[in-house]
Scaffold this motif. Structure first.
Motif, PDB file in Angstrom:
ATOM      1  N   LYS A  30     -44.343 -17.646  71.360  1.00 56.50           N
ATOM      2  CA  LYS A  30     -44.384 -18.868  71.870  1.00 56.50           C
ATOM      3  C   LYS A  30     -43.027 -19.585  71.583  1.00 56.50           C
ATOM      4  O   LYS A  30     -42.669 -20.724  72.356  1.00 56.50           O
ATOM      5  CB  LYS A  30     -45.479 -19.763  71.831  1.00 56.50           C
ATOM      6  CG  LYS A  30     -46.621 -19.266  72.588  1.00 56.50           C
ATOM      7  CD  LYS A  30     -47.861 -20.001  72.086  1.00 56.50           C
ATOM      8  CE  LYS A  30     -49.102 -19.592  72.594  1.00 56.50           C
ATOM      9  NZ  LYS A  30     -50.302 -20.469  72.490  1.00 56.50           N
ATOM     10  N   THR A  31     -42.291 -19.138  70.663  1.00 52.21           N
ATOM     11  CA  THR A  31     -40.960 -19.900  70.261  1.00 52.21           C
ATOM     12  C   THR A  31     -39.879 -19.383  71.233  1.00 52.21           C
ATOM     13  O   THR A  31     -38.855 -19.946  71.114  1.00 52.21           O
ATOM     14  CB  THR A  31     -40.670 -19.658  68.786  1.00 52.21           C
ATOM     15  OG1 THR A  31     -40.430 -18.107  68.616  1.00 52.21           O
ATOM     16  CG2 THR A  31     -41.947 -20.095  67.700  1.00 52.21           C
ATOM     17  N   ALA A  85     -39.903 -14.761  65.180  1.00 54.16           N
ATOM     18  CA  ALA A  85     -39.802 -16.218  65.636  1.00 54.16           C
ATOM     19  C   ALA A  85     -38.289 -16.037  66.243  1.00 54.16           C
ATOM     20  O   ALA A  85     -37.222 -15.568  65.601  1.00 54.16           O
ATOM     21  CB  ALA A  85     -40.115 -17.236  64.643  1.00 54.16           C
ATOM     22  N   TYR A  86     -38.151 -16.800  67.415  1.00 53.41           N
ATOM     23  CA  TYR A  86     -36.891 -16.712  68.159  1.00 53.41           C
ATOM     24  C   TYR A  86     -35.767 -17.388  67.261  1.00 53.41           C
ATOM     25  O   TYR A  86     -35.763 -18.217  66.346  1.00 53.41           O
ATOM     26  CB  TYR A  86     -36.975 -17.938  69.390  1.00 53.41           C
ATOM     27  CG  TYR A  86     -35.648 -17.620  70.092  1.00 53.41           C
ATOM     28  CD1 TYR A  86     -35.561 -16.638  70.957  1.00 53.41           C
ATOM     29  CD2 TYR A  86     -34.840 -18.771  69.993  1.00 53.41           C
ATOM     30  CE1 TYR A  86     -34.341 -16.403  71.777  1.00 53.41           C
ATOM     31  CE2 TYR A  86     -33.544 -18.550  70.621  1.00 53.41           C
ATOM     32  CZ  TYR A  86     -33.415 -17.376  71.486  1.00 53.41           C
ATOM     33  OH  TYR A  86     -32.242 -17.405  72.305  1.00 53.41           O
ATOM     34  N   ASN A 107     -48.080 -16.570  68.156  1.00 54.29           N
ATOM     35  CA  ASN A 107     -47.413 -17.965  67.811  1.00 54.29           C
ATOM     36  C   ASN A 107     -45.974 -17.876  67.977  1.00 54.29           C
ATOM     37  O   ASN A 107     -45.322 -18.536  68.323  1.00 54.29           O
ATOM     38  CB  ASN A 107     -47.692 -18.418  66.502  1.00 54.29           C
ATOM     39  CG  ASN A 107     -49.294 -18.973  66.318  1.00 54.29           C
ATOM     40  OD1 ASN A 107     -49.786 -19.362  67.544  1.00 54.29           O
ATOM     41  ND2 ASN A 107     -49.827 -19.147  65.205  1.00 54.29           N
ATOM     42  N   HIS A 108     -45.493 -16.563  67.269  1.00 57.70           N
ATOM     43  CA  HIS A 108     -44.168 -16.476  67.251  1.00 57.70           C
ATOM     44  C   HIS A 108     -43.284 -16.210  68.761  1.00 57.70           C
ATOM     45  O   HIS A 108     -42.286 -16.488  69.056  1.00 57.70           O
ATOM     46  CB  HIS A 108     -43.618 -15.026  66.563  1.00 57.70           C
ATOM     47  CG  HIS A 108     -44.003 -15.097  65.033  1.00 57.70           C
ATOM     48  ND1 HIS A 108     -43.880 -13.888  64.072  1.00 57.70           N
ATOM     49  CD2 HIS A 108     -44.218 -16.194  64.154  1.00 57.70           C
ATOM     50  CE1 HIS A 108     -44.209 -14.442  63.140  1.00 57.70           C
ATOM     51  NE2 HIS A 108     -44.359 -15.879  63.091  1.00 57.70           N
ATOM     52  N   ALA A 119     -41.569 -20.043  76.385  1.00 59.47           N
ATOM     53  CA  ALA A 119     -41.992 -21.436  76.726  1.00 59.47           C
ATOM     54  C   ALA A 119     -41.728 -21.945  77.675  1.00 59.47           C
ATOM     55  O   ALA A 119     -42.739 -22.742  78.276  1.00 59.47           O
ATOM     56  CB  ALA A 119     -41.224 -22.350  75.277  1.00 59.47           C
TER      57      ALA A 119
END
Length: 216
Positions: free
Chosen positions: A170-171, A76-77, A167-168, A176
């Motif tokens: 998209k952060t 994740a970002y 999901n990760h 995004a």
């Protein structure tokens, strides 16, 4: 094989590439060498030596931008800024890829390590990296049933890990923003090494649908 034998095998492979593959597609490689790269897709795949992204997608030079790591993970970002994050940012912001694939596969050693954490006791760096798959492990555990066939837990985890890494992904700010502008799409793939089959979940679907070997 000895170290020298391995090197000679690699060199022979390079010779065969030059004389057969490259020579047989000289015009295609000349175009790749003289024009800026414009890949249409970023593929985030596992580092497993049995996964050959170009062959699986029948892609030629310049078509796919690829990064590989243990377990096809996407931190994740902000959590583990490094090579994977840099590749994503460059692919989306500079190369303007139109699609991103996260590609898992059957018999994945990273997924097996998540299921058997003691196996990484002597590999602290690997163990730290695999924390990016812990949420997927929790989901896979929740899906377990007493009626599951042998190997089903590994299959579930492999699929859930691909979905969690989406999901990760998209952060990441570049992703995004591109999603908000409808400039990019994402899919999750699971490649079966033994059969050659591919199952694809087209975001936002969580269902993995086999890609048929033939079309009507």
């Amino acid at each position: 094989m000895t170290e020298q034998t391995i090197l000679e095998k690699l060199k022979e492979g390079a010779r065969r590439f030059q004389s057969e593959v490259h020579a047989g597609n000289a015009a295609e490689y000349e175009r790749a060498a003289t024009t800026p790269q414009q890949p249409h897709t970023l593929v985030i795949a596992c580092a497993d030596s049995r996964v050959d992204v170009e062959s699986i997608t029948s892609s030629g030079p310049g078509e796919v931008f690829i990064t590989r790591n243990i377990g096809n993970m996407v931190p994740a970002y902000g959590e583990m800024l490094g090579g994977v994050s840099a590749v994503i940012e460059y692919a989306v912001s500079a190369l303007k890829v139109k699609h991103i694939v996260i590609c898992g596969h059957s018999d994945c050693g990273a997924m097996k390590a998540l299921l058997s954490p003691d196996s990484t006791a002597a590999m602290p760096t690997v163990r730290s990296w695999l924390t990016n798959g812990q949420a997927a492990l929790k989901v896979a555990d929740a899906l377990d049933t007493p009626d599951d066939k042998p190997g089903q837990r590994l299959r579930n985890l492999t699929e859930q890990n691909v979905l969690m890494q989406i999901n990760h992904l998209k952060t990441h700010p570049s992703v995004a923003g591109a999603l908000a502008r409808n400039e990019i799409s994402i899919s999750g793939w699971v490649y079966d090494i033994g059969s050659g089959g591919v199952r694809v979940a087209e975001d936002p679907s969580r269902a993995f649908i086999p890609v048929s070997a033939s079309t009507v």
